[in-house]
Scaffold this active site. Structure first.
Site, PDB file in Angstrom:
ATOM      1  CG  HIS A  38      -1.778  -1.223   1.317  1.00 56.57           C
ATOM      2  ND1 HIS A  38      -1.301  -2.457   1.694  1.00 56.57           N
ATOM      3  CD2 HIS A  38      -3.096  -1.399   1.046  1.00 56.57           C
ATOM      4  CE1 HIS A  38      -2.293  -3.340   1.668  1.00 56.57           C
ATOM      5  NE2 HIS A  38      -3.383  -2.741   1.276  1.00 56.57           N
ATOM      6  CG  HIS A  86      -3.544  -0.709   5.181  1.00 58.18           C
ATOM      7  ND1 HIS A  86      -4.461  -0.549   6.192  1.00 58.18           N
ATOM      8  CD2 HIS A  86      -3.610   0.426   4.446  1.00 58.18           C
ATOM      9  CE1 HIS A  86      -5.057   0.620   6.069  1.00 58.18           C
ATOM     10  NE2 HIS A  86      -4.557   1.239   5.021  1.00 58.18           N
ATOM     11  N   GLY A 140      -2.950  -4.390  11.633  1.00 60.61           N
ATOM     12  CA  GLY A 140      -3.400  -4.749  10.288  1.00 60.61           C
ATOM     13  C   GLY A 140      -4.888  -5.024  10.326  1.00 60.61           C
ATOM     14  CB  ILE A 145      -9.136   7.133  -0.419  1.00 59.07           C
ATOM     15  CG1 ILE A 145      -9.215   8.361  -1.336  1.00 59.07           C
ATOM     16  CG2 ILE A 145      -8.948   5.860  -1.260  1.00 59.07           C
ATOM     17  CD1 ILE A 145     -10.343   8.318  -2.355  1.00 59.07           C
ATOM     18  CG  HIS A 205      -6.095   1.580  -0.482  1.00 60.57           C
ATOM     19  ND1 HIS A 205      -6.081   2.172   0.758  1.00 60.57           N
ATOM     20  CD2 HIS A 205      -6.274   0.252  -0.268  1.00 60.57           C
ATOM     21  CE1 HIS A 205      -6.252   1.229   1.682  1.00 60.57           C
ATOM     22  NE2 HIS A 205      -6.385   0.062   1.085  1.00 60.57           N
ATOM     23  CD  GLU A 227     -18.891  -8.110  25.344  1.00 59.28           C
ATOM     24  OE1 GLU A 227     -18.938  -7.400  24.312  1.00 59.28           O
ATOM     25  OE2 GLU A 227     -19.845  -8.202  26.137  1.00 59.28           O
ATOM     26  CG  PHE A 260     -21.374 -12.557  25.177  1.00 60.30           C
ATOM     27  CD1 PHE A 260     -22.007 -12.515  23.945  1.00 60.30           C
ATOM     28  CD2 PHE A 260     -22.113 -12.914  26.293  1.00 60.30           C
ATOM     29  CE1 PHE A 260     -23.366 -12.784  23.838  1.00 60.30           C
ATOM     30  CE2 PHE A 260     -23.468 -13.191  26.193  1.00 60.30           C
ATOM     31  CZ  PHE A 260     -24.098 -13.126  24.957  1.00 60.30           C
ATOM     32  CG  HIS A 303     -22.303 -17.291  33.437  1.00 59.04           C
ATOM     33  ND1 HIS A 303     -21.369 -16.708  34.283  1.00 59.04           N
ATOM     34  CD2 HIS A 303     -23.505 -17.095  34.028  1.00 59.04           C
ATOM     35  CE1 HIS A 303     -21.981 -16.184  35.325  1.00 59.04           C
ATOM     36  NE2 HIS A 303     -23.282 -16.413  35.208  1.00 59.04           N
ATOM     37  CG  HIS A 330     -26.815 -15.146  27.212  1.00 58.93           C
ATOM     38  ND1 HIS A 330     -27.702 -14.656  26.287  1.00 58.93           N
ATOM     39  CD2 HIS A 330     -26.465 -14.070  27.982  1.00 58.93           C
ATOM     40  CE1 HIS A 330     -27.890 -13.350  26.497  1.00 58.93           C
ATOM     41  NE2 HIS A 330     -27.143 -12.985  27.510  1.00 58.93           N
TER      42      HIS A 330
END
Lengths: 697, 697
Positions: free
Chosen positions: A29, A69, A116, A189, A263, A417, A443, A467, A479
């Site tokens: 890039h 990048h 990245g 961009i 880019h 999280e 989670f 849990h 859950h």
């Protein structure tokens, strides 16, 4: 100090090198490095404190390239500022065994964190800034401002669109992390073209709403004074992190500047030629660093060495006046745990009460909290459920809020999280701290992007994932994790512990804390678990072991966590019917897989059928066991004992399947699943494919 | 229309029922339902269009409870407004086989989407609102505003902290989704206590920065007029979604109102008694709905039936004037694909060019785009890499931006993978549309929370997951998935296709489009893949099949995607050395596992050793194969062919391990891995554990 022609020369050296690097490697890039060259040159040359001779100097300013990048930029800076990156190294960009891989990796000299995956770096930076505040409050003394570094971060549009960045930046605003300064490369961009197609929000207003200071440099392509002035103004609000929006032209200098064409692919040769001509470089030469630039950056390199020397003097005096603190700081930065720390781990016997493993975890944390001051914990707004906060903990909060202090070691992450994971990676990268964080196991999946970067980077991060199954009961299938253990067990360099009782919980923490470059996930029950006959910290520390044995078993039942106790009862039931059953507890596949083949075979010997029992997906279990009593569907909302009963995860339900297994293998002796025709797939020792060494720079 | 005592009575009926429900079940969240009762009553009684006699009426207003833990509220509303939820049903809250599980599930009558995992619901609502705009633009005609429903959503502090919500709300602002109206239950309480510990941002300012209209009802506990006025004002800005911040008292009426004590556990009996007395209810009675409330809601129920009847009249007229459009709308809402659609799928022969499977996917999408107008695609800012946008596509954008139109079928999601997943779930839930979305396979992990909800809810959502391995090359380990296939293969009710060539890519789309209640993830290569001898759409549609066979094979090599071609070459090499090798292509484990045991055994027969070859984790492969040539570490940045060569994923490298496998099993005939001592773990037919039926209400 004003900017002169040599500053412009430096900027354009970065730009031409970026074009050359990407063109030579035919990959990468060029546009963002060219656009960010001005801010990078001001930051590195005029502002940042660092000493290339010691990239790990504790009080260095941290730099994070969140838009990873654009890493050609970072490698160019590391080269120009005297790190161990030669021009030849730059020529190997994105090639096998290069020091300059496709995105920055934490094990490289001068790279703080692996970036990245968009959005991660800015939140790692939040973690680095949290660590700075905490370490400063813990170790600084009157007259000894040992720790006072800044954290600088470059972010692009992509990072700012990612939810993880929103979470982490909101937390940073709440925490008033004034020494965090981010530069937003506002170049309009992205890969899909103009940001107008998807990203039209008012970024400054949004970030201001989080409690940040925001500034705007309108001409980021050449207004070096403006950039420097903005950094100075950013430092004037010590209670607010700052976002400096720097409007730039992506690929500045290219004929396609300002378009998405620059880019993600190399500039054409004639474009590079005109660019060099325009910038006063010889269009026929490549990888050129003009002497005046080398001379110029040499001054900064020298200043960096002097800065560290001064700091070392300060530390020497500090060591005399505060010898205990000094040696503690050294111990922690060297990742040495205090001698005998493990004696604080609780040990249990079968006479002890049945206790939920989340509660057993709380006991461990409480006992270790004073012994290991490097532990810095938290929860994603589930403190009372995860039981992650020892009673003696003080919250990590800005003192002016009057609900905690910088020296506090408990972070209220909020319901965030993913950013908790990325913040923990940043805290770990800072040094001197071992972060842990709680949420429901289900989670942790929200944070999958950060967890894999912990593993890839070798961050010692501990997830307290409570849990951990259908055993959470009433909350129901939304859950209840089913695929989650399989998911994380498949991540290289990640321990996934699911302890069955108190001793195994202690073992999980012991191995997690002793293993410096591997993150851990501890899957813990909501429901009570009995203390098992036959468990011990030592045995469980092997990741898998024979918990209950008989001579010449006709069946092995392997299980983890809350199901082990059920399996033990099933074994008793089967034994009362004349069957011989070995029970294997497998608290961590990763650790077990690292035991010797002989040990593994002693647990799962040839000729004995093995059956797994676990209330999650069977996926992956067949590497150990021939038959599986697991779940191939989602769970259900009901009190947990009813869920277990309905799904037949009871001693009787296990015994029923055990009998079928014994019957099925009556006339055949199955080979052990842990034996293989070939084991080493390919050399994975030190080198680009090694994971064991990650983080160990 | 002013509010009177009966409105207050309705509000307090909801509050007392919420207290009773949670107390009876000894589990759940009473506080939020009690706090949100006023806004819920105004919305349901005065604003929303719905007909309980037909919960699937196309033009109903949609309601999403993003803070799904407050679902007692939703079940109460469904009961009060005549859906098939009796008082007895409410008494089974969170019990086995209840219609009222711990969080709302999409397969329940009157529930639009499954919520509970925080942040998902509000983004599902964004998807529902996108679907409304698109379907309206596609099917409405002058004088026939068939589709013009609103989408209403309740969100809590927790939802607003989650990154996925930030992403989705930013997208909604950009897209000017004026018919999306969200109510923010601003109650200052989360599980960790006061929001002051972690969530101190200016929510209104932040959301306004996304381009939303924001309003504030300061007394959400009793200002019903204020709530209604806010909704009316929200509708006055058709180009902006609206967030109505409603400041409420959690657990209003309880002695612990306004504290975290009422969040997640039942109120004490004496608290409930005083609450009822205060609200004019008999403290000794439970589950009471006063007659005046029943009479009152009956009017609304009747009005709903009339509203649908009117709409049906309109639709009847429309059917006459626009019969083609009407039958198309019916076809799409019934999820019937047009006859013969599959003839558009491209078929390949080995003579055809080698093509990257991402490019093969583009060809499929291009050929299907006009045949299946229900396809609505997009990418998380990787359009040119994912190749998800057929040339003929028009962007889905607000017309005033002049870069697309509401009838457009290509969504620019921005770099927002997680919300792309949640938006697609919402689009799928609306009906009449099949969403697909592109990103790199590695970054589908960012969206894990949404993917598992697709599977749990049975949404027909297709992930176009390109750059599916180390084969992406230079971008390196941060972008190269290793654990990703294992992760998603372990999710129940999720297809994970990794096609090896053109015919398999067509097969993947064929099965994905024909399977109504199972989401699919298509893992596609960046690099070119040869068209294989022996592949066909029909064979690949079984998920796994014998691609290349010999009599009496001494080895089976099973593989997927980009490695199948390498394995075929390895087989030829081995055959030239006198070995007999069967090659099995396994494009989708899920589909293969659903074939008959006989078929599975015909692919992996007894007595023949099987070896897997795939450039990701071996985790899970042992359910089919005895030996594994996979990756147990992260990848590396380099041109892809060099990465493959360095890791020995070449015909020679495969053959080397094949020979070891043949040698190892020379004297033993291993049992097939697809045979088992027991297969049905527990009855999982229709009922709470069924996943097959999910989404099929």
């Amino acid at each position: 100090m004003t900017f002169t022609e040599v500053d412009e020369r430096l900027v354009n050296t970065i730009r031409t090198l970026a074009a050359d690097i990407v063109a030579k490697s035919k990959s990468g890039h060029p546009g963002a490095p060219m656009g960010m060259a001005p801010m990078a040159s001001v930051l590195f040359n005029r502002v940042m404190n660092f000493n290339p001779a010691n990239p790990n100097w504790l009080n260095r300013d941290r730099f994070v390239l969140s838009n990873g990048h654009a890493c050609a930029l970072q490698y160019i800076l590391l080269h120009l500022y005297g790190y161990n990156y030669s021009i030849e190294d730059l020529k190997t960009f994105r090639q096998l065994n290069s020091k300059c891989p496709g995105h920055p990796e934490a094990e490289l000299e001068g790279v703080e964190v692996t970036t990245g995956p968009l959005g991660q770096g800015i939140v790692n930076a939040v973690g680095l800034a949290i660590a700075e505040r905490h370490m400063a409050a813990t170790f600084n003394r009157p007259g000894y401002e040992l720790i006072n570094n800044y954290t600088y971060c470059f972010v692009g549009d992509g990072c700012l669109m990612e939810g993880v960045a929103s979470e982490g930046m909101a937390l940073a605003g709440h925490l008033q992390l004034g020494k965090l300064i981010a530069f937003y490369d506002d170049n309009h961009i992205t890969i899909d073209g103009d940001t107008d197609v998807a990203f039209t929000e008012d970024v400054e207003a949004r970030v201001k709403a989080y409690g940040w200071h925001t500034l705007h440099v309108k001409n980021g392509d050449s207004d070096l004074n403006g950039i420097l002035a903005a950094i100075e103004e950013a430092k004037s609000t010590p209670d607010m992190p700052t976002l400096i929006r720097v409007t730039t032209t992506i690929g500045y200098g290219s004929v396609n500047a300002g378009t998405h064409g620059v880019h993600g692919s190399p500039l054409k040769p004639d474009d590079i030629a005109q660019l060099k001509t325009k910038f006063g470089f010889d269009p026929n030469e490549k990888f050129v660093v003009p002497t005046e630039v080398t001379d110029y950056t040499a001054k900064k390199i020298k200043a960096g060495a002097e800065a560290e020397a001064q700091w070392n003097n300060l530390f020497e005096k500090y060591s005399k006046e505060y010898s205990k603190e000094a040696s503690e700081l050294i111990r922690r930065c060297n990742k040495k745990l205090p001698a005998g720390w493990e004696k604080a781990l609780p040990v249990y016997s079968p006479k002890d009460d049945a206790v939920a493993s989340r509660k057993l975890s709380e006991t461990v944390l409480t006992k270790l909290y004073d012994v290991l001051p490097e532990l810095i914990g938290g929860s994603a707004d589930l403190t009372g459920s995860n039981l992650t906060r020892p009673n003696q903990a003080i919250d990590f909060q800005p003192p002016n809020l009057k609900i905690g202090e910088w020296a506090g070691r408990y972070v209220r992450y909020g319901v965030r999280e993913h950013s908790m994971g990325a913040v923990m990676n940043g805290i770990s990268a800072y040094g001197g701290l071992i972060p842990y964080g709680g949420t429901f196991l289900n989670f942790v999946s929200y944070a999958a992007g950060a967890v894999r970067l912990s593993a890839l980077s070798g961050h010692q991060v501990i997830w307290v994932a409570t849990h951990d199954s259908i055993g959470l009961g009433e909350d129901g299938p939304t859950h209840q994790p089913i695929e989650t253990l399989a998911h994380f067990r498949a991540v290289p360099n990640l321990m996934v512990w699911r302890p069955a009782d108190g001793n195994e919980t202690s073992a999980a923490y012991k191995v997690a804390l002793e293993t410096q470059h591997t993150p851990s996930l501890l899957a813990l029950s909501r429901q009570n678990l009995p203390q098992l006959e036959g468990s011990s910290i030592e045995k469980a520390s092997k990741g898998g072991y024979v918990l209950h044995d008989v001579e010449n078993p006709s069946l092995i039942i392997a299980s983890t966590g809350s199901e082990v106790g059920i399996v033990v009862d099933a074994a008793k039931l089967l034994e009362s019917q004349g069957h011989r059953v070995r029970v294997v507890s497998m608290p961590d596949f990763y650790t077990f897989d690292n035991q010797s083949p002989e040990y593994q075979l002693s647990v799962f010997p040839d000729g004995v059928p093995a059956m797994s029992v676990e209330v999650q997906s069977a996926f992956g279990w067949s590497k150990y066991t021939h038959e599986h009593f697991n779940l191939d569907h989602f769970g259900v909302s009901a009190p947990y004992d009813q869920v277990y009963a309905a799904l037949e995860f009871t001693p009787e339900g296990v015994a029923k399947r055990a009998l079928k297994t014994i019957e099925y293998y009556k006339s055949s002796k199955p080979a052990s699943r842990v034996k293989h025709a070939f084991t080493h797939l390919v050399q994975t020792g030190p080198g680009p494919f090694s994971t064991r060494e990650r983080g160990a720079k």
